[in-house]
Each structure stands twice: as structure tokens, then as C-alpha cells.
Scaffold this active site. Structure first.
Site, PDB file in Angstrom:
ATOM      1  N   ARG A  53       0.735  -1.117   0.127  1.00 35.70           N
ATOM      2  CA  ARG A  53       0.107   0.064   0.086  1.00 35.70           C
ATOM      3  C   ARG A  53       0.787   1.196   0.045  1.00 35.70           C
ATOM      4  O   ARG A  53       1.910   1.373   0.380  1.00 35.70           O
ATOM      5  CB  ARG A  53      -0.867   0.230   1.039  1.00 35.70           C
ATOM      6  CG  ARG A  53      -2.052  -1.006   1.122  1.00 35.70           C
ATOM      7  CD  ARG A  53      -2.824  -0.965   2.521  1.00 35.70           C
ATOM      8  NE  ARG A  53      -1.969  -0.990   3.620  1.00 35.70           N
ATOM      9  CZ  ARG A  53      -1.982   0.213   4.202  1.00 35.70           C
ATOM     10  NH1 ARG A  53      -2.175   1.191   4.028  1.00 35.70           N
ATOM     11  NH2 ARG A  53      -1.013   0.035   5.356  1.00 35.70           N
ATOM     12  N   LYS A 195      -8.253  -2.542   1.230  1.00 36.85           N
ATOM     13  CA  LYS A 195      -7.960  -1.776   2.179  1.00 36.85           C
ATOM     14  C   LYS A 195      -9.086  -0.592   2.188  1.00 36.85           C
ATOM     15  O   LYS A 195      -9.240   0.103   3.145  1.00 36.85           O
ATOM     16  CB  LYS A 195      -6.654  -1.580   2.504  1.00 36.85           C
ATOM     17  CG  LYS A 195      -6.005  -2.665   2.978  1.00 36.85           C
ATOM     18  CD  LYS A 195      -6.588  -3.474   4.334  1.00 36.85           C
ATOM     19  CE  LYS A 195      -6.006  -4.551   4.951  1.00 36.85           C
ATOM     20  NZ  LYS A 195      -6.556  -5.267   6.004  1.00 36.85           N
ATOM     21  N   HIS A 214     -10.190  -4.957  12.505  1.00 41.74           N
ATOM     22  CA  HIS A 214      -9.005  -5.594  11.724  1.00 41.74           C
ATOM     23  C   HIS A 214      -8.491  -6.948  12.443  1.00 41.74           C
ATOM     24  O   HIS A 214      -7.566  -6.645  13.434  1.00 41.74           O
ATOM     25  CB  HIS A 214      -7.778  -4.858  11.734  1.00 41.74           C
ATOM     26  CG  HIS A 214      -6.638  -5.131  10.925  1.00 41.74           C
ATOM     27  ND1 HIS A 214      -5.293  -4.665  11.010  1.00 41.74           N
ATOM     28  CD2 HIS A 214      -6.636  -5.966   9.740  1.00 41.74           C
ATOM     29  CE1 HIS A 214      -4.546  -5.323  10.126  1.00 41.74           C
ATOM     30  NE2 HIS A 214      -5.447  -6.097   9.414  1.00 41.74           N
ATOM     31  N   SER A 232       0.403  -7.142  11.009  1.00 40.11           N
ATOM     32  CA  SER A 232       1.095  -7.852  10.038  1.00 40.11           C
ATOM     33  C   SER A 232       2.211  -8.697  10.602  1.00 40.11           C
ATOM     34  O   SER A 232       3.216  -7.807  11.389  1.00 40.11           O
ATOM     35  CB  SER A 232       1.609  -7.329   8.747  1.00 40.11           C
ATOM     36  OG  SER A 232       2.245  -7.952   7.951  1.00 40.11           O
ATOM     37  N   LYS A 236      -1.748 -13.601  12.694  1.00 33.46           N
ATOM     38  CA  LYS A 236      -3.467 -13.693  12.785  1.00 33.46           C
ATOM     39  C   LYS A 236      -3.803 -14.685  11.735  1.00 33.46           C
ATOM     40  O   LYS A 236      -4.780 -15.103  12.023  1.00 33.46           O
ATOM     41  CB  LYS A 236      -3.754 -12.114  12.353  1.00 33.46           C
ATOM     42  CG  LYS A 236      -5.204 -11.529  12.323  1.00 33.46           C
ATOM     43  CD  LYS A 236      -5.457 -10.311  12.581  1.00 33.46           C
ATOM     44  CE  LYS A 236      -4.484  -9.546  11.191  1.00 33.46           C
ATOM     45  NZ  LYS A 236      -4.839  -9.637   9.815  1.00 33.46           N
ATOM     46  N   THR A 237      -3.513 -14.873  10.693  1.00 32.49           N
ATOM     47  CA  THR A 237      -3.889 -15.632   9.622  1.00 32.49           C
ATOM     48  C   THR A 237      -3.738 -17.108  10.011  1.00 32.49           C
ATOM     49  O   THR A 237      -4.424 -17.901  10.104  1.00 32.49           O
ATOM     50  CB  THR A 237      -3.354 -15.278   8.355  1.00 32.49           C
ATOM     51  OG1 THR A 237      -3.938 -14.128   7.730  1.00 32.49           O
ATOM     52  CG2 THR A 237      -3.869 -16.451   7.168  1.00 32.49           C
ATOM     53  N   ASP A 251      -9.106 -11.732   8.418  1.00 35.48           N
ATOM     54  CA  ASP A 251      -8.617 -10.099   8.347  1.00 35.48           C
ATOM     55  C   ASP A 251      -9.557  -9.096   8.707  1.00 35.48           C
ATOM     56  O   ASP A 251      -9.077  -8.152   9.419  1.00 35.48           O
ATOM     57  CB  ASP A 251      -8.099  -9.816   6.773  1.00 35.48           C
ATOM     58  CG  ASP A 251      -7.130  -8.612   6.904  1.00 35.48           C
ATOM     59  OD1 ASP A 251      -6.383  -8.367   7.883  1.00 35.48           O
ATOM     60  OD2 ASP A 251      -7.028  -7.588   6.055  1.00 35.48           O
ATOM     61  N   ARG A 315       2.613 -12.247  -1.773  1.00 33.17           N
ATOM     62  CA  ARG A 315       1.085 -12.642  -1.141  1.00 33.17           C
ATOM     63  C   ARG A 315       0.227 -13.356  -2.190  1.00 33.17           C
ATOM     64  O   ARG A 315       0.787 -13.539  -3.074  1.00 33.17           O
ATOM     65  CB  ARG A 315       0.351 -11.222  -1.035  1.00 33.17           C
ATOM     66  CG  ARG A 315       0.708 -10.591   0.343  1.00 33.17           C
ATOM     67  CD  ARG A 315      -0.065  -9.291   0.562  1.00 33.17           C
ATOM     68  NE  ARG A 315       0.319  -8.716   1.953  1.00 33.17           N
ATOM     69  CZ  ARG A 315      -0.223  -9.022   3.079  1.00 33.17           C
ATOM     70  NH1 ARG A 315      -1.109  -9.905   3.060  1.00 33.17           N
ATOM     71  NH2 ARG A 315       0.078  -8.269   4.111  1.00 33.17           N
TER      72      ARG A 315
END
Length: 527
Positions: A53, A195, A214, A232, A236-237, A251, A315
Site C-alpha cells: 500500500r 483496504k 482488523h 502484520s 493472525k492468519t 482479516d 502475497r
């Protein structure tokens, strides 16, 4: 498609490919856009010079009434209505006189809270990405689809007059809340679309009294929902993808009066150093229908996931259906457990701690993790990162708005909250070692099966955190981080250093004359 063409606000539109099937999108991307197909059937694309981003290029139009709600500053930049209109001309000129991909989707699995969004782009793989990441309406819904928000992605053009427009570069990502439109120019990175909608959900929902988050979420066999907040690199994933629990999403989620719901219909995971043993579900999700970004592959399409020569931010996006054990309706009940994940590279925080309500508010507003040496140029030792609500970059409103909603829901639904450190133990980065996935999984299991409540707890000095003395499946020595350091004085010094960073961050952001959001008594103490 003539009726669709007439609604786009563009001139001389050629063929409109609306919600084109994935096979044809892949064909277009390969034949027209230089994409390739991996040995497992995933589409491989490059996003150009932007492999992430561009947060310095995100703007909101400064106009009534939204400007009364937006928290202006280093996250949310202002742009005038006149500049937006100039950029709209640039964007629509780029998208006119050509074939286009129009993708209509829902953001939000809750019928009470979802938003209908239209994306317009001239790039096939971007349309494929949107179909991966959002919820595709049923055929009968598409017949009467009315977008509540439209994004014009003119990635192939730039703003040559950006200096006079008061922008930071030729790239622009601009939101016009009153007109329910957004413009993207100068960057091919598809995450800007994902996003961008998340930012808008973070504007809309709290004003309706609903919490946007988030976080990832999963649900157990008995219907118990858990939320995993984290920046990140905190896991989390990975940690929400559990063979014994159904994945709601990895996410972005909302929490309304009926419970938790996924904003999206897919997953977007980092793949640097991905291997089948440590993350089997993600690894095996990379097949036809998935999109790999900026990876390196050989002539046979075999991907080298250890190769970060294009970017460390390699990704994959894939439909959530690629995860066998997912919750099909993408919804869950009100959560029983909330887990704040951090990767503490200072090696100070415990692998798991139980938080009371005030501590939950403090650590949510702090949103801590740490970058380690080598992740960015110039970083030679751990650097603390504080991102309010574990997602400050995507919050149009003041972080206290989201924290207040979280606090209300914790009280109303009697939710247990924990802090879990997936970072370093036995010393800081370079001396200690990364917390083992085995120990972290055991901490998570103890939270989710409730066995952590059977533990005897002790207080970790300085941070005043309640930590278990024993926990099934976790090495006892690891539970108190001070015990893992050979040099106990060095631990104490480092703990005071990190505590000071917490205090400085919280004081700067929340202890202003205009704010009464003081949870400092729940945070660390230097004496």
C-alpha cells in the site's frame, strides 16, 4: 450491458465484462497482461513498482458532513472537492474509450450490515482479485444490484500535477464519502482496493453503532467464536486457521447486534517463506482460483517462496472456499474470547496473559508489535510499532470510537480478553529465539478450551500482567519471560525500556486536553 454502461459515468465504453467467470479472467490476464500460471494452477502477477500500500497517498475529500467525523492527521489527509474533481477527470479519461471489467460485490456477510460495492478497472487480474476477496452476489441479486459505493481504479494513469494539487506523489487513493465514490491512480497494487473498502466500512459501521475490526475469527464445534487481533507478522492468519475450528475469516470483520461477520469472501496471506508443514491450509489453498503476487518461479511455474528479491511482501489471495474447514455463512455468534497478538521482538512480554476490562482497553488502543532487524532498511535492532486498535492505518474515525464500542461489547457479552506474544523469548531478537508455534498453539488452545481458567496466576512486574504459572502443553519456564533470560538484570532493563515506549505512545495519542480516555492505570509502570 448497455444499462450498466450508462451508469458508469464514462465515455465510449467498449465491452463491459461484468463479474466475468474466473476461467475467462485468467485467460485475459495471461493473454493480455503478461500473467503466468504456477505449477499448482494459481495465477502469478506482478504489481509493478508498488508491492504494498501507499499510505502517504490516501486522502479524503474535506467536506460536510463527513469532515466532522474524520480524525484528520498523518493517517487521514485532506483534499479539496476541487482537487477531487480534477482527479476524477483524469481517472475517467483513462477508463473511457476501452473495454472494462465491472465487478459488483458485497462487503459484509451480515444482511443487516453489508454494503454493495462496484469496482471499475481495465485490468483483468484486478477483477479476479476482487472476486477472490469480496462476497459475490447471487445471480438474482446481480439483476437488481445497486452499488452503494463505486471505486474507479485507473491504475495506468498518474497525477502529473500532484504538487499543485497538494498531494504527496503522482499516486492517489481518494475517497469522496458524500458522493460514495473513490479514485485510485498510479498504483497497480490490488490491496489498495481491499483496504479502501475496509476504510469505508470503518467509517460507516461505527456511526451505526456497530464495531468494525482488523482481526481474524473462527468458531469451535460448540459454536464458540474467537477473535484474533494483530498487525502484520503476528500470526493472525496462521493462528485462526485451525483444523479443529471453522474459519470465519482471516482479516476484516464486523460485530453487530447479531454477532460477528466477515467483511470478505476470501483470504489475503503473506507467502514469504511459506512451507507446507508450518502452514498447510494456506499452502494447499494456492491452486487454480488463487492469485500469487510478486513471487519468483522457475520456467515450470514452480514457486520459490523463500525468494524475496521482488519484495518481502509476496502475497496470495484466494476464495475462502479454498480452506476446507471454513464457516460457510461467514458469520459467528458474539465472541467468548478475544486475543490480542503481538510479536514482541524485545523478548519482554509473556506468551499469554489474561487482561481485565481496563487492560483490554489499554492494549487495544496501544496496538503494539515490533519490527525486527532486516525487515526495513536502517533497522538494526527491534523497533516498537504502535498501531491503534491494531489497524490505525485504516481508521477514518478517532481510535477511541472503536475502543468505546469494543468496551461496551466486552461488558455486554462478558468476553474474556488475552494478550498473546508470538515474538521472542529468552532475550531480544538476535539473542533469544522466536516463540515456538507449539507453545503458541498450546496457549491458544488453553484459551479456547477454557483450561487456562484452571491455572494459578502470578503478576508480571512492570507490566502488571496476570500470567499463568502452568498451562497444559506449554513449557513452564516459558510462561514467565524473565525466567527465560540468562541475564535477569538485562531483562529488567529491557522491560523498563519497552514499558517506557508504551507510556510515551499512550500519553502522546490519548492524554491530551481534549481527551478523557485515560487507561494509564492499566498499563505498565516504570516504578
Amino acid at each position: 450491458m448497455s444499462e450498466i454502461k450508462d451508469t458508469l459515468g464514462l465515455e465510449n465504453v467498449g465491452t463491459v465484462y461484468r463479474n466475468l467467470d474466473v476461467d475467462t479472467l485468467i485467460q485475459h490476464a495471461v493473454e493480455n497482461e503478461g500473467a503466468k500460471v504456477s505449477s499448482t494452477g494459481a495465477l502469478m502477477i506482478d504489481t509493478g513498482i508498488f508491492t504494498g500500500r501507499s499510505p502517504r497517498d490516501k486522502f479524503f475529500v474535506n467536506q460536510d458532513p463527513s469532515n466532522k467525523y474524520i480524525a484528520w492527521g498523518d493517517i487521514n489527509f485532506k483534499v479539496s472537492k476541487e482537487v477531487y474533481e480534477d482527479l476524477e477527470v483524469i481517472s475517467k479519461k483513462q477508463l473511457s474509450n476501452k473495454d472494462l471489467y465491472v465487478t459488483d460485490v458485497y462487503c459484509g456477510a451480515s444482511l443487516d450490515s453489508r454494503k454493495s460495492v462496484r469496482f471499475i478497472t481495465e485490468v483483468a487480474w484486478q477483477a479476479h482479485f476482487i472476486q477472490n476477496m469480496f462476497i459475490i452476489p447471487a445471480e438474482e441479486d446481480l439483476e437488481n444490484f445497486e452499488p452503494e459505493f463505486t471505486i474507479y481504479n485507473s491504475c495506468k494513469t498518474v497525477d502529473m500535477a500532484y504538487a499543485s494539487h497538494g498531494l504527496n506523489s503522482e499516486v492517489f487513493v481518494v475517497f469522496n464519502i458524500e458522493e460514495n465514490t473513490a479514485l485510485i491512480g498510479g498504483t497497480w497494487y490490488a490491496g489498495e482496493m481491499k483496504k479502501g473498502v475496509f476504510s469505508m466500512m470503518n467509517y460507516w459501521l461505527p456511526l451505526e453503532g456497530k464495531l468494525s475490526m482488523h482481526c481474524s475469527a473462527n468458531v469451535g464445534k460448540d459454536g464458540d467464536t474467537a477473535l484474533f487481533f494483530g498487525l502484520s507478522g503476528t500470526g493472525k492468519t496462521t493462528l485462526s486457521t485451525d483444523p479443529n475450528r471453522a474459519l470465519i475469516g482471516d482479516d476484516e470483520h464486523g460485530w453487530d447486534d447479531k454477532g460477528v461477520f466477515n467483511f470478505e469472501g476470501g483470504c489475503y496471506a503473506k507467502v514469504i517463506n511459506l512451507d507446507a508443514e508450518s502452514e498447510p491450509d494456506i499452502y494447499h489453498a494456492i491452486k487454480k482460483g488463487a492469485i500469487l503476487e510478486n513471487v519468483v518461479a522457475d520456467e515450470n511455474g514452480v514457486v520459490d517462496y523463500t525468494d524475496g528479491s521482488k519484495t518481502e511482501n509476496t502475497r496470495v489471495s484466494y476464495p475462502i472456499g479454498h480452506i476446507p474447514n471454513h464457516k460457510r455463512d461467514l458469520r459467528g455468534d458474539h465472541p467468548q474470547n478475544i486475543i490480542f497478538l503481538c510479536a514482541d521482538a524485545f523478548g519482554v512480554l509473556p506468551p499469554v496473559a489474561k487482561l481485565d476490562k481496563s487492560q483490554a482497553m489499554y492494549y487495544f488502543l496501544s496496538g503494539y508489535t515490533a519490527k525486527v532487524a532486516g525487515t526495513e532498511r536502517g533497522i538494526t535492532e527491534p523497533v516498537a510499532t504502535f498501531s491503534s486498535c491494531f489497524g490505525e492505518a485504516f481508521l477514518p474515525l478517532n481510535p477511541t470510537v472503536y475502543a468505546e464500542l469494543l468496551g461496551e461489547k466486552i461488558d455486554k457479552h462478558n468476553v474474556h480478553v488475552y494478550l498473546v506474544n508470538t515474538g521472542w523469548t529468552g532475550g531480544p531478537y538476535g539473542i533469544g529465539t522466536r516463540m515456538s508455534i507449539k507453545n503458541t498453539r498450546a496457549c491458544i488452545n488453553g484459551i479456547l478450551d477454557g483450561s487456562i481458567h484452571d491455572s494459578e496466576f502470578e503478576t508480571l512486574p512492570i507490566f502488571n500482567l496476570q500470567i499463568p504459572k502452568t498451562l497444559h502443553g506449554v513449557e513452564t519456564k516459558v510462561l514467565n519471560p524473565r525466567n527465560t533470560w540468562e541475564d535477569k538484570e538485562s531483562y529488567d532493563e529491557t522491560a523498563l525500556k519497552l514499558a517506557g515506549m508504551y507510556i510515551e505512545n499512550y500519553s502522546k495519542k490519548y492524554l491530551t486536553l481534549e481527551s478523557d480516555y485515560d487507561f494509564t492505570t492499566a498499563g505498565p509502570k516504570l516504578s
